[in-house]
Design a protein around this motif. Structure first.
Motif, PDB file in Angstrom:
ATOM      1  N   TRP A 264       0.806  -1.222   0.000  1.00 42.19           N
ATOM      2  CA  TRP A 264       0.000   0.000   0.000  1.00 42.19           C
ATOM      3  C   TRP A 264       0.841   1.276   0.000  1.00 42.19           C
ATOM      4  O   TRP A 264       0.390   2.290  -0.559  1.00 42.19           O
ATOM      5  N   PRO A 265       2.050   1.299   0.607  1.00 38.47           N
ATOM      6  CA  PRO A 265       2.836   2.536   0.477  1.00 38.47           C
ATOM      7  C   PRO A 265       3.164   2.859  -0.981  1.00 38.47           C
ATOM      8  O   PRO A 265       3.199   4.033  -1.380  1.00 38.47           O
ATOM      9  N   HIS A 266       3.403   1.814  -1.770  1.00 42.20           N
ATOM     10  CA  HIS A 266       3.694   2.015  -3.190  1.00 42.20           C
ATOM     11  C   HIS A 266       2.482   2.611  -3.904  1.00 42.20           C
ATOM     12  O   HIS A 266       2.610   3.549  -4.707  1.00 42.20           O
ATOM     13  N   GLU A 267       1.290   2.075  -3.608  1.00 38.70           N
ATOM     14  CA  GLU A 267       0.078   2.589  -4.242  1.00 38.70           C
ATOM     15  C   GLU A 267      -0.217   4.021  -3.790  1.00 38.70           C
ATOM     16  O   GLU A 267      -0.616   4.869  -4.596  1.00 38.70           O
ATOM     17  N   LEU A 268      -0.031   4.297  -2.505  1.00 37.30           N
ATOM     18  CA  LEU A 268      -0.274   5.642  -1.993  1.00 37.30           C
ATOM     19  C   LEU A 268       0.664   6.652  -2.641  1.00 37.30           C
ATOM     20  O   LEU A 268       0.251   7.756  -3.030  1.00 37.30           O
ATOM     21  N   LEU A 269       1.926   6.270  -2.777  1.00 38.17           N
ATOM     22  CA  LEU A 269       2.881   7.149  -3.441  1.00 38.17           C
ATOM     23  C   LEU A 269       2.475   7.403  -4.889  1.00 38.17           C
ATOM     24  O   LEU A 269       2.639   8.506  -5.421  1.00 38.17           O
ATOM     25  N   GLY A 270       1.912   6.378  -5.528  1.00 30.73           N
ATOM     26  CA  GLY A 270       1.441   6.550  -6.901  1.00 30.73           C
ATOM     27  C   GLY A 270       0.291   7.529  -7.006  1.00 30.73           C
ATOM     28  O   GLY A 270       0.264   8.382  -7.907  1.00 30.73           O
ATOM     29  N   TYR A 271      -0.662   7.446  -6.095  1.00 31.01           N
ATOM     30  CA  TYR A 271      -1.779   8.383  -6.115  1.00 31.01           C
ATOM     31  C   TYR A 271      -1.320   9.807  -5.821  1.00 31.01           C
ATOM     32  O   TYR A 271      -1.836  10.774  -6.400  1.00 31.01           O
ATOM     33  N   ILE A 272      -0.372   9.951  -4.915  1.00 31.56           N
ATOM     34  CA  ILE A 272       0.135  11.285  -4.601  1.00 31.56           C
ATOM     35  C   ILE A 272       0.834  11.902  -5.818  1.00 31.56           C
ATOM     36  O   ILE A 272       0.620  13.068  -6.161  1.00 31.56           O
ATOM     37  N   SER A 273       1.669  11.105  -6.497  1.00 23.38           N
ATOM     38  CA  SER A 273       2.368  11.615  -7.681  1.00 23.38           C
ATOM     39  C   SER A 273       1.393  11.926  -8.805  1.00 23.38           C
ATOM     40  O   SER A 273       1.579  12.902  -9.550  1.00 23.38           O
ATOM     41  N   LEU A 274       0.332  11.105  -8.945  1.00 20.91           N
ATOM     42  CA  LEU A 274      -0.686  11.387  -9.966  1.00 20.91           C
ATOM     43  C   LEU A 274      -1.408  12.691  -9.656  1.00 20.91           C
ATOM     44  O   LEU A 274      -1.657  13.509 -10.555  1.00 20.91           O
ATOM     45  N   ALA A 275      -1.752  12.900  -8.380  1.00 22.47           N
ATOM     46  CA  ALA A 275      -2.432  14.144  -7.996  1.00 22.47           C
ATOM     47  C   ALA A 275      -1.547  15.358  -8.276  1.00 22.47           C
ATOM     48  O   ALA A 275      -2.025  16.397  -8.749  1.00 22.47           O
ATOM     49  N   MET A 276      -0.243  15.229  -8.003  1.00 17.62           N
ATOM     50  CA  MET A 276       0.671  16.327  -8.291  1.00 17.62           C
ATOM     51  C   MET A 276       0.714  16.620  -9.790  1.00 17.62           C
ATOM     52  O   MET A 276       0.646  17.795 -10.212  1.00 17.62           O
ATOM     53  N   ALA A 277       0.830  15.575 -10.588  1.00 23.62           N
ATOM     54  CA  ALA A 277       0.904  15.770 -12.037  1.00 23.62           C
ATOM     55  C   ALA A 277      -0.388  16.376 -12.573  1.00 23.62           C
ATOM     56  O   ALA A 277      -0.360  17.272 -13.438  1.00 23.62           O
TER      57      ALA A 277
END
Length: 609
Positions: A264-277
């Motif tokens: 889940w940390p990997h998925e959370l980091l992915g959502y955060i980076s997507l939101a930033m982009a």
């Protein structure tokens, strides 16, 4: 004159919706066009089911439900709820082309054609539809284009962006003083290897951001010509998001020994980076809307101002760039065109209605039949294709250095369909794992084996070509000089949290010639042809495909992979020599003694030396 009478003169009474449509389009809506568009879309549905199922299996395309729902919502909220005939000869030509694609998809069982036809029909339908603020709903179709898979081009784009991501992440890690080394798309830290494809996999892919860019263009009613600009920005933002993600994963693993590449940390980091982009994408859109505003036109004609206002964005609340009067005149002219009059006569004629309905029913039925038949095992022609070369069971015994051959299996006449018409499998013991060599034949040209493992739900992490220039760097040696003159493919896969696969493969001609591995673009051409041609071939030349496959719970160390590549080169040289002898060709002087020696004699000679 009273105030009420004056207001009545200024504000005309609200007309019924059909009357408004007739006033703005020059055409009274005909409900029969609704059934025309529904019938067209239904012909694509049967083969869209397996296509979307396969699309869901690829994590980079799992946004497609949002693309379909987004286009449907925008069309529903903006349209006047009426359906109109296709506009102009181009629309009719595109529809005819879509019908041919549906037919080709059914005959060739290539569902990608059906997806393209679906998008074409939707685009032409939205182009013909009207809204209270829009002269056309063409922009609404843009998000649908993101559901068309680019077949091999998508992998090429991802690999290219991964190379850029690897380089930029390495620069950023240097700034952060994190010790590391870079090899292809792998970042080597002090105690582990980090695959860039793993670290930046998931929902923040370039295709997700591309869909969001198309959605912004459709949502904000931007100009169509701006679409490539928005897609380019999406690619740059995908690189930015991936660089951030890879750098954070590598920094966390190096400094705090915290694994952000799994769970889940990997998925959370992915959502955060997507939101930033996505936030930066909206910021870019705000910049565009600020710069490309309309300017007041001068009394005298100014071509620069006219051109600027033509390319500028639409003011808030104005859906189309035409006034209602211009729109009424434009569509009245469309209604008088010969193509429209012919279409109106056709839709009003009983024979035309029955003919179109018959074609639609036949296409839908045939596509449904193909869908049902595709669920059954394919009827393979067994035992008809002759062997190019029948290898002895002990052929590999004299070639392997650190591998021990423990078993040899043969498959003839599609006994093992996944391995081709005829195949030989050598199972070898290596450390605590098992390595399999598979020689499959005959293939009519190079066979891209990466596709086979992707269909077995292995996720491809990396595909690289080992050329002769790389052999010296890898310190690979062999007794056969010719074996170091031809390239081969090394691919890495992953399935689940603890299953890594390593695939090394090459092609051998029927005369024993070692074939050069095609680049990724050639592999893309093969994939398209392989999906269409029922023989599963690319070129019309007999080829034997040799592969080495290894599954391990953890990633291999570079030295271990190098050792396996050396084993593969030696085995490939041995098989190439044997095929050359079988074809009646002479061997190089360094291995000419093989003409008079059997594989068993070679083993004895190897042990004696």
């Amino acid at each position: 004159m009273s105030t009420i009478e004056s207001a009545a003169d200024i504000i005309p009474p609200k007309q019924p919706r059909d009357d408004v449509a007739a006033a703005t389009t020059g055409v009274t809506p005909d409900p029969r066009w609704r059934w025309f568009w529904i019938a067209l879309l239904l012909t694509t549905i049967p083969l869209m089911i397996p296509y979307l199922g396969g699309l869901w299996g690829r994590t980079t395309y799992r946004f497609f439900p949002f693309a379909i729902a987004g286009s449907a919502y925008l069309a529903y909220s903006r349209s006047d709820r009426q359906f109109y005939p296709p506009r102009g000869g181009f629309s009719w030509g595109a529809i005819l082309f879509g019908v041919l694609l549906v037919l080709a998809a059914s005959v060739l069982q290539f569902t990608w054609f059906s997806a393209v036809a679906f998008v074409i029909f939707c685009t032409m339908m939205f182009s013909a539809m009207r809204g209270e603020d829009d002269e056309s709903l063409l922009l609404v179709a843009l998000p649908l284009f993101s559901i068309i898979r680019l077949i091999r081009i998508d992998d090429l784009l991802v690999l290219s962006l991964q190379r850029v991501t690897t380089w930029m992440s390495s620069v950023l890690l240097d700034v952060l003083a994190v010790p590391h080394a870079v090899a292809n798309n792998v970042i080597r830290l002090a105690d582990r290897e980090l695959f860039v494809a793993e670290a930046c996999s998931g929902i923040q892919s370039v295709f997700t951001l591309g869909f969001l860019a198309l959605m912004v263009v459709a949502w904000k009613r931007r100009r169509v010509w701006m679409t490539p600009l928005y897609l380019g920005i999406a690619c740059l933002l995908a690189i930015f998001a991936n660089v951030v993600r890879v750098t954070v994963v590598a920094y966390a693993a190096s400094v705090s020994e915290f694994d952000l590449a799994e769970g889940w940390p990997h998925e959370l980091l992915g959502y955060i980076s997507l939101a930033m982009a996505f936030g930066f994408l909206l910021s870019f859109d705000y910049l565009v809307s600020t710069m490309l505003h309309r300017v007041p036109e001068e009394t005298d004609f100014n071509p620069i101002v006219k051109a600027w206002n033509y390319c500028s964005l639409r003011p808030a609340g104005e859906g189309g760039r035409f006034t209602q009067r211009d729109l009424r005149n434009l569509n009245a002219a469309d209604a008088k065109s010969p193509i429209f009059r012919l279409a109106q006569q056709w839709v009003n004629h009983r024979v035309g209605q029955i003919g179109f309905l018959s074609v639609a029913v036949l296409l839908f039925g045939y596509a449904t039949l193909q869908l049902i038949q595709s669920r059954k095992p394919a009827n393979l022609i067994a035992g008809e294709r002759a062997l190019v070369f029948d290898p002895p069971s002990d052929l590999l015994n004299a070639s392997t250095q650190n591998l021990t051959v423990v078993n040899h299996l043969t498959s003839r006449g599609f006994e093992l369909p996944g391995l081709g018409a005829n195949s030989d499998v050598w199972e070898c013991q290596w450390q605590e794992g098992e390595v399999r060599f598979v020689l499959s034949q005959p293939h009519q040209g190079w066979h891209e084996l990466c596709d086979c493992y992707e269909r077995l739900e292995w996720t491809q992490l990396d595909r690289s070509i080992r050329s002769p220039d790389d052999f010296e760097k890898l310190e690979i040696e062999t007794t056969s000089p010719d074996a170091l003159k031809s390239s081969y493919v090394v691919a890495r896969f992953k399935r689940g949290p603890a299953a890594y696969g390593y695939l090394i493969f090459s092609g051998i001609g029927s005369d024993g010639t070692l074939l050069e591995a095609p680049d990724s673009l050639s592999a893309m051409t093969h994939r398209i042809w392989n999906r269409i041609d029922t023989t599963g071939v690319w070129e019309q030349n007999e080829v034997l495909m040799l592969q080495m496959w290894l599954t391990v719970p953890e990633k291999l160390k570079p030295k271990e992979l190098q050792s396996l590549e050396q084993e593969f080169i030696a085995v490939r040289a041995s098989i190439s020599d044997a095929v050359r002898v079988n074809a009646g060709r002479s061997l190089p002087e360094s291995v000419a003694w093989f003409d008079d020696e059997s594989p068993t004699d070679r083993i004895a000679l190897k042990e004696a030396n």
